[in-house]
Motif scaffolding. Structure first.
Motif, mmCIF file in Angstrom:
data_model
loop_
_atom_site.group_PDB
_atom_site.id
_atom_site.type_symbol
_atom_site.label_atom_id
_atom_site.label_comp_id
_atom_site.label_asym_id
_atom_site.label_seq_id
_atom_site.Cartn_x
_atom_site.Cartn_y
_atom_site.Cartn_z
ATOM 1 N N UNK A 61 0.873 -1.179 0.081
ATOM 2 C CA UNK A 61 -0.055 -0.070 0.030
ATOM 3 C C UNK A 61 0.993 1.238 -0.064
ATOM 4 N N UNK A 62 2.135 1.032 0.283
ATOM 5 C CA UNK A 62 2.901 2.467 0.449
ATOM 6 C C UNK A 62 3.221 2.947 -0.939
ATOM 7 N N UNK A 63 3.128 4.148 -1.142
ATOM 8 C CA UNK A 63 3.129 4.932 -2.171
ATOM 9 C C UNK A 63 4.600 5.858 -2.484
ATOM 10 N N UNK A 64 5.307 5.514 -3.451
ATOM 11 C CA UNK A 64 6.550 6.496 -3.616
ATOM 12 C C UNK A 64 6.210 7.289 -4.954
ATOM 13 N N UNK A 65 6.916 8.501 -4.937
ATOM 14 C CA UNK A 65 6.804 9.393 -6.092
ATOM 15 C C UNK A 65 8.261 9.268 -6.766
ATOM 16 N N UNK A 66 8.360 8.778 -8.111
ATOM 17 C CA UNK A 66 9.610 8.850 -8.936
ATOM 18 C C UNK A 66 9.578 9.857 -9.943
ATOM 19 N N UNK A 67 10.609 10.779 -9.828
ATOM 20 C CA UNK A 67 10.746 11.711 -10.583
ATOM 21 C C UNK A 67 12.055 11.470 -11.652
ATOM 22 N N UNK A 68 11.863 12.098 -12.846
ATOM 23 C CA UNK A 68 12.816 11.712 -13.655
ATOM 24 C C UNK A 68 13.708 13.017 -14.101
ATOM 25 N N UNK A 69 14.934 12.699 -14.472
ATOM 26 C CA UNK A 69 15.825 13.768 -14.709
ATOM 27 C C UNK A 69 16.773 13.434 -16.040
ATOM 28 N N UNK A 82 12.922 13.662 -20.318
ATOM 29 C CA UNK A 82 11.772 12.845 -19.843
ATOM 30 C C UNK A 82 10.564 13.326 -20.503
ATOM 31 N N UNK A 83 9.585 12.283 -20.566
ATOM 32 C CA UNK A 83 8.449 12.565 -21.368
ATOM 33 C C UNK A 83 7.305 12.920 -20.266
ATOM 34 N N UNK A 84 7.567 12.729 -19.124
ATOM 35 C CA UNK A 84 6.642 12.866 -17.858
ATOM 36 C C UNK A 84 7.586 13.473 -16.825
ATOM 37 N N UNK A 85 7.241 14.480 -15.829
ATOM 38 C CA UNK A 85 7.973 14.837 -14.828
ATOM 39 C C UNK A 85 8.289 13.937 -13.588
ATOM 40 N N UNK A 97 7.672 4.287 -17.980
ATOM 41 C CA UNK A 97 8.144 5.541 -18.324
ATOM 42 C C UNK A 97 8.722 5.694 -19.510
ATOM 43 N N UNK A 98 8.979 6.858 -20.260
ATOM 44 C CA UNK A 98 9.461 7.037 -21.409
ATOM 45 C C UNK A 98 10.215 8.552 -21.283
ATOM 46 N N UNK A 99 11.568 8.319 -22.028
ATOM 47 C CA UNK A 99 12.391 9.582 -22.323
ATOM 48 C C UNK A 99 12.317 9.778 -23.760
ATOM 49 N N UNK A 100 12.512 11.220 -24.229
ATOM 50 C CA UNK A 100 12.847 11.239 -25.726
ATOM 51 C C UNK A 100 13.928 11.938 -26.144
ATOM 52 N N UNK A 101 14.501 11.338 -26.868
ATOM 53 C CA UNK A 101 15.686 11.669 -27.546
ATOM 54 C C UNK A 101 15.568 12.124 -29.216
ATOM 55 N N UNK A 147 12.222 6.317 -25.700
ATOM 56 C CA UNK A 147 13.122 5.473 -25.202
ATOM 57 C C UNK A 147 12.246 5.001 -23.687
ATOM 58 N N UNK A 148 11.778 3.682 -23.871
ATOM 59 C CA UNK A 148 11.161 3.390 -22.466
ATOM 60 C C UNK A 148 12.046 2.828 -21.425
ATOM 61 N N UNK A 149 11.433 3.058 -20.120
ATOM 62 C CA UNK A 149 12.103 2.389 -19.026
ATOM 63 C C UNK A 149 10.981 1.718 -18.368
#
Length: 208
Positions: A61-69, A82-85, A97-101, A147-149
């Protein structure tokens, strides 16, 4: 005579020992990088992430926020972001999640990505199932790719008291120009063959 013979054998043993020492030092120097890499991957040292064979079997149930850099070294003519913050996910839940290159240069180029997470202590619990960073990437001039991860946070994190206050993890990538650009050369040759009239030019060259 016997004394001279014994001295030669002694010198030979010393020479062999020194030779073995030199070979050992050379071997260690070559092994240092892969051993360090293995150490980081096993321990999560420096925020090094882990590689998972599949999804987690447990979701908490524990939630974590993952940020992208994202960042790019100056010698690589790419745009990378990153395609999403950020994303919110439950511990053990798989996220994509996705990154754009984009290759902003005028020639094909091979890029390779380094990565880590912060805080560093989260590295051992950040599991990637699949990632563009596992292989080098070749982009044609002007080419844009997503680019997916795919990843999850290991539920074992919930048993680590040092992670009790962690609610946000930042995943960072830096793209570098790969030392081996042979893949770019191959891509350039393939592009040339696809150009209109390339086959005709090739035939003319052979005929001449």
């Amino acid at each position: 005579m016997a004394e001279r013979s014994e001295r030669k054998r002694s010198n030979a043993r010393v020479g062999l020992a020194l030779g073995a020492l030199v070979l050992g030092m050379v071997g260690l120097s070559f092994a240092a990088v892969p051993l360090y890499d293995l150490f980081c991957r096993v321990t999560g040292f420096g925020g090094t992430t882990q590689i998972a064979d599949g999804a987690s079997e447990e979701v908490l149930d524990r939630t974590v926020t993952v940020r992208f850099d994202a960042s790019v070294q100056p010698d690589l003519k790419w745009s990378f972001r990153p395609a999403q913050t950020s994303v919110d996910l439950k511990v053990g839940e798989t996220k994509l999640a996705f990154y754009e290159a984009v290759n902003t240069g005028d020639e094909p180029i091979v890029g390779t990505a380094t990565f880590n997470v912060t805080p560093d202590k989260a590295g051992i619990y950040f599991d990637k199932i699949d990632c563009f960073c596992f292989t080098e990437q070749v982009l044609q001039p002007g080419q844009r790719v997503d680019m997916p991860v795919s990843f999850y946070i290991d539920p074992e994190m919930d048993q680590d008291v040092k992670m009790d206050g962690v609610t946000t993890i930042t995943l960072s990538y830096t793209f570098y120009k790969a030392q081996d650009q042979s893949g770019a050369k191959a891509a350039r040759n393939q592009a040339a063959l696809r150009e209109p009239g390339a086959g005709a030019r090739g035939a003319t060259d052979i005929k001449g």
